[in-house]
Motif scaffolding. Structure first.
Motif, PDB file in Angstrom:
ATOM      1  N   PHE A 175      -3.968   4.426  -5.795  1.00  0.00           N
ATOM      2  CA  PHE A 175      -4.208   3.647  -6.933  1.00  0.00           C
ATOM      3  C   PHE A 175      -5.424   2.886  -7.037  1.00  0.00           C
ATOM      4  O   PHE A 175      -6.115   2.556  -5.957  1.00  0.00           O
ATOM      5  CB  PHE A 175      -2.983   2.867  -7.073  1.00  0.00           C
ATOM      6  N   GLN A 195      -5.686  -0.183  -7.584  1.00  0.00           N
ATOM      7  CA  GLN A 195      -5.764  -1.222  -7.081  1.00  0.00           C
ATOM      8  C   GLN A 195      -5.045  -1.395  -5.580  1.00  0.00           C
ATOM      9  O   GLN A 195      -4.495  -2.284  -5.295  1.00  0.00           O
ATOM     10  CB  GLN A 195      -4.979  -2.497  -7.825  1.00  0.00           C
ATOM     11  N   ASN A 229      -2.536  -1.163  -4.160  1.00  0.00           N
ATOM     12  CA  ASN A 229      -1.152  -1.500  -4.152  1.00  0.00           C
ATOM     13  C   ASN A 229      -0.470  -1.216  -2.848  1.00  0.00           C
ATOM     14  O   ASN A 229       0.470  -0.375  -2.530  1.00  0.00           O
ATOM     15  CB  ASN A 229      -0.312  -0.294  -4.953  1.00  0.00           C
ATOM     16  N   LEU A 230      -1.221  -1.652  -1.677  1.00  0.00           N
ATOM     17  CA  LEU A 230      -0.571  -1.365  -0.367  1.00  0.00           C
ATOM     18  C   LEU A 230       0.775  -2.451  -0.397  1.00  0.00           C
ATOM     19  O   LEU A 230       0.694  -3.578  -1.426  1.00  0.00           O
ATOM     20  CB  LEU A 230      -1.468  -1.889   0.635  1.00  0.00           C
ATOM     21  N   TYR A 231       1.584  -2.626   0.608  1.00  0.00           N
ATOM     22  CA  TYR A 231       2.830  -3.431   0.497  1.00  0.00           C
ATOM     23  C   TYR A 231       2.296  -4.553   1.185  1.00  0.00           C
ATOM     24  O   TYR A 231       2.099  -4.444   2.395  1.00  0.00           O
ATOM     25  CB  TYR A 231       4.256  -2.881   1.007  1.00  0.00           C
ATOM     26  N   PRO A 232       2.082  -5.837   0.484  1.00  0.00           N
ATOM     27  CA  PRO A 232       1.475  -6.918   1.350  1.00  0.00           C
ATOM     28  C   PRO A 232       2.370  -7.621   2.317  1.00  0.00           C
ATOM     29  O   PRO A 232       1.617  -8.193   3.458  1.00  0.00           O
ATOM     30  CB  PRO A 232       0.998  -7.953  -0.032  1.00  0.00           C
ATOM     31  N   HIS A 233       3.436  -7.228   2.415  1.00  0.00           N
ATOM     32  CA  HIS A 233       4.392  -7.888   3.380  1.00  0.00           C
ATOM     33  C   HIS A 233       4.521  -6.952   4.592  1.00  0.00           C
ATOM     34  O   HIS A 233       5.095  -7.436   5.447  1.00  0.00           O
ATOM     35  CB  HIS A 233       5.950  -8.266   2.808  1.00  0.00           C
ATOM     36  N   LEU A 234       4.106  -5.819   4.754  1.00  0.00           N
ATOM     37  CA  LEU A 234       3.916  -4.886   5.693  1.00  0.00           C
ATOM     38  C   LEU A 234       2.627  -4.575   6.547  1.00  0.00           C
ATOM     39  O   LEU A 234       1.796  -4.875   5.493  1.00  0.00           O
ATOM     40  CB  LEU A 234       4.596  -3.512   5.206  1.00  0.00           C
ATOM     41  N   TYR A 245      -2.250  -7.079   8.565  1.00  0.00           N
ATOM     42  CA  TYR A 245      -1.708  -6.946   7.227  1.00  0.00           C
ATOM     43  C   TYR A 245      -3.046  -6.753   5.955  1.00  0.00           C
ATOM     44  O   TYR A 245      -4.091  -6.955   6.454  1.00  0.00           O
ATOM     45  CB  TYR A 245      -1.164  -8.547   6.940  1.00  0.00           C
ATOM     46  N   ARG A 291      -3.981  -7.836   3.353  1.00  0.00           N
ATOM     47  CA  ARG A 291      -4.894  -8.898   2.959  1.00  0.00           C
ATOM     48  C   ARG A 291      -6.146  -9.221   3.804  1.00  0.00           C
ATOM     49  O   ARG A 291      -7.006  -9.881   3.270  1.00  0.00           O
ATOM     50  CB  ARG A 291      -4.030  -9.932   2.585  1.00  0.00           C
ATOM     51  N   ARG A 316      -1.793   6.467   3.827  1.00  0.00           N
ATOM     52  CA  ARG A 316      -0.271   6.291   3.524  1.00  0.00           C
ATOM     53  C   ARG A 316       0.155   7.514   2.667  1.00  0.00           C
ATOM     54  O   ARG A 316       1.253   7.873   2.642  1.00  0.00           O
ATOM     55  CB  ARG A 316      -0.097   4.996   2.752  1.00  0.00           C
ATOM     56  N   ALA A 317      -1.011   7.850   1.664  1.00  0.00           N
ATOM     57  CA  ALA A 317      -0.432   8.806   0.899  1.00  0.00           C
ATOM     58  C   ALA A 317      -0.404  10.180   1.588  1.00  0.00           C
ATOM     59  O   ALA A 317       0.430  11.235   1.495  1.00  0.00           O
ATOM     60  CB  ALA A 317      -1.257   9.196  -0.328  1.00  0.00           C
TER      61      ALA A 317
END
Lengths: 258, 308
Positions: free
Chosen positions: A98, A100, A102-107, A148, A150, A164-165
């Protein structure tokens, strides 16, 4: 004669309210092919890409990915919308990157990558993590596995998103303006990663503004404007010798800058 | 503009540079702040003196009853009720929140109706209603609608003060938790659920693994509030003869007439529990803020007091 295309889109129409965004898109993508979709903002290219994996529903037409119509099932002579669980399974072999990230910020980076392989594809944790480290190696971020998102730069985040993809072993990769949200000096690292994927024979559909990437990595360039495909062909033809005035107008803006 | 540049005012020589290094800058002396601290400390000392010196507080009596068996039993009831009602309330609230956010009209409206009823009527009324359920329905049964009965119980056997208290508190709490959880879920960037979908996650898995953990940041602080409210709301169950902390304290001072010291026992216990909960809440908030590198989660007022 060509083999059966991996992706074939026929007469795709899509409106947002009264705004008709796609006005009959036809496109075929062969397995192993890298297709770059260019076009001005608002030409419908991102919307078309999102129709391919049914993130956007379309109003008319059909798209087949490896014989499957994502979001639908043909039973006898009737086309049915599928239930969410079936849709999830249909989508599970299409990777997407994507604008932006769109990684999962809490992982952590590693958890981001193994989430779908373990949770959707049922792979073991050890297998998924081993593969994740290999993928991180190829995008040059092996040492960031436990940080993380961020804490990473935009370019690094996008490379993680690509890893990831890839982790779901996709038969098709969709890139939705992967470098548009990046600072100019970070664009190169992401494009280099994408170019190496193209060289490995991954089937890719890339929506981008990076003419240089289209020139170097694409097998075919598709130019969209006003919701239709204006022109398509080998990068050399379309980029250096565009036949349509709208393509010429669009490209001239980039030539000034480059 | 070459050659000997004109001296930039004040930054020409090494001595000036050393003097102007901001690393050496002193903060302005804030006399107002020191005076405010002085006044606050003085007032605090005065209040402490009033509490300590006023014989009517009867601190020895407070100390005597603080860990009394009856009080501790009441405390156990208060804590037990709080935990059970809160757990049930959160679980049901989650279901209601998901129903409220469903695109399907039926769960959306059912959840809306539930929230409307249980948030719109006083908790006290709900508690008394559950306690007196047997006057409405002498027996409760599971049956095929308009058809034969499968199982049946006497309402009075099912509804004890304990079950009425749990039902009343939990069902009421669920209505509030539903709205808190719903707010948390919609606070998560919609691109996150879109990404989860694109990767072939089912809605349930996306909620569990991607959306809810991120929603927790917005859910935890108001839930902490609810929990603290709940501890005090349990004191309402004394109207249906449940022996909670406040009820036990009242039972003692009705015998001994030491109203103030026994109320102080209850007050101190309530404050002690809420203080502990504030600390736990801070820890939970910090856990769910992981990955937010650099953004410091502000401490709760309690924890701030402790470190100030």
């Amino acid at each position: 004669m060509n083999a059966v295309p991996l992706v074939s889109a026929h007469n795709v129409h899509k409106s947002f309210g009264h705004n008709q965004v796609l006005k009959g898109i036809n496109l075929e993508v062969q397995a192993g092919e890298v297709v770059v979709i260019l076009g001005p903002s608002g030409s419908g290219k991102s919307t078309f890409l999102r129709c391919i994996n049914h993130l956007e529903t379309m109003d008319q037409g059909a798209i087949l990915v490896d014989g499957t119509q994502i979001g639908y099932a043909l039973r006898g002579t009737h086309l049915h919308k599928v239930k969410p669980g079936v849709l999830a399974r249909q989508r599970s072999e299409i990777g997407m990157v994507f604008q932006q990230f769109n990684l999962y910020p809490h992982l952590t980076v590693l958890q981001n990558i193994v989430e779908a392989p373990i949770g959707v594809h049922g792979r073991s944790k050890t297998e998924a993590e081993a593969q994740a480290f290999t993928l991180l190696e190829t995008v040059g971020l092996r040492d960031k596995a436990h940080t993380y998102p961020r804490q990473l730069s935009g370019g690094q985040q996008q490379r993680v998103a690509i890893a990831r993809a890839l982790a779901i072993k996709p038969k098709l990769m969709l890139f939705d303006e992967p470098t548009s949200a990046l600072d100019p000096e970070l664009v190169g690292e992401v494009l280099a990663t994408m170019r190496s994927l193209a060289d490995q024979g991954l089937t890719m559909i890339v929506v981008t503004h990076e003419i240089s990437f289209a020139k170097e990595a694409a097998d075919r360039v598709v130019f969209m404007d006003g919701g239709v495909v204006v022109e398509e062909g080998a990068p050399r033809e379309v980029l250096e010798n565009p036949s349509h005035p709208r393509t010429r107008a669009f490209l001239s803006r980039f030539i000034e800058r480059v | 503009m070459t050659g000997a540049a004109p001296a930039a005012p004040g930054l020409s020589d090494a001595r000036q540079l050393a003097l102007r290094d901001v690393a050496q800058a002193r903060s302005p002396r804030n006399i107002g702040r020191w005076m405010a601290w002085g006044v606050a400390l003085l007032l605090a000392a005065d209040v402490a003196w009033i509490f300590a010196s006023n014989k009517s507080f009867e601190w020895p009596v407070v100390a005597q009853w603080f860990t009394g068996a009856a009080i501790l039993r009441g405390l156990g009831v208060t804590l037990g009720l709080t935990v059970v009602a809160m757990v049930l309330g959160v679980a049901l609230g989650l279901v209601l929140a998901i129903g409220r956010l469903s695109e399907n009209r039926l769960p959306h409206h059912l959840a809306g109706l539930y929230i409307w009823v249980f948030r719109g009527t006083p908790l006290m009324v709900q508690l008394i209603f559950w306690y007196n359920l047997s006057t409405l329905f002498p027996t409760l049964s599971i049956a095929v609608p308009f058809g034969p009965e499968l199982a049946s119980w006497k309402t009075n056997d099912l509804i004890t003060p304990l079950t009425a208290a749990i039902a009343g508190l939990a069902l009421n709490e669920a209505a509030y938790m539903a709205e808190i959880i719903r707010a948390g879920l919609i606070s998560v960037d919609s691109r996150q659920s879109e990404t989860a979908q694109a990767f072939g996650m089912t809605r349930g898995r996306a909620l569990r693994r991607i959306i809810i953990p991120q929603a927790m940041r917005a859910i935890v602080p108001p839930t902490g509030n609810q929990l603290i409210s709940m501890i005090k709301a349990t004191s309402l169950v004394s109207v249906i003869a449940m022996g909670d902390l406040l009820y036990s304290v009242q039972a003692v001072y009705n015998r001994t007439f030491q109203v103030i010291p026994l109320l102080m026992v209850a007050v101190l216990w309530y404050l002690l529990i809420t203080s502990l909960l504030s600390v736990v809440q801070s820890a939970i908030e910090r856990y769910y803020a992981r990955g937010e590198g650099g953004i410091v989660v502000p401490m709760t007022p309690m924890a701030q007091e402790a470190t100030a």
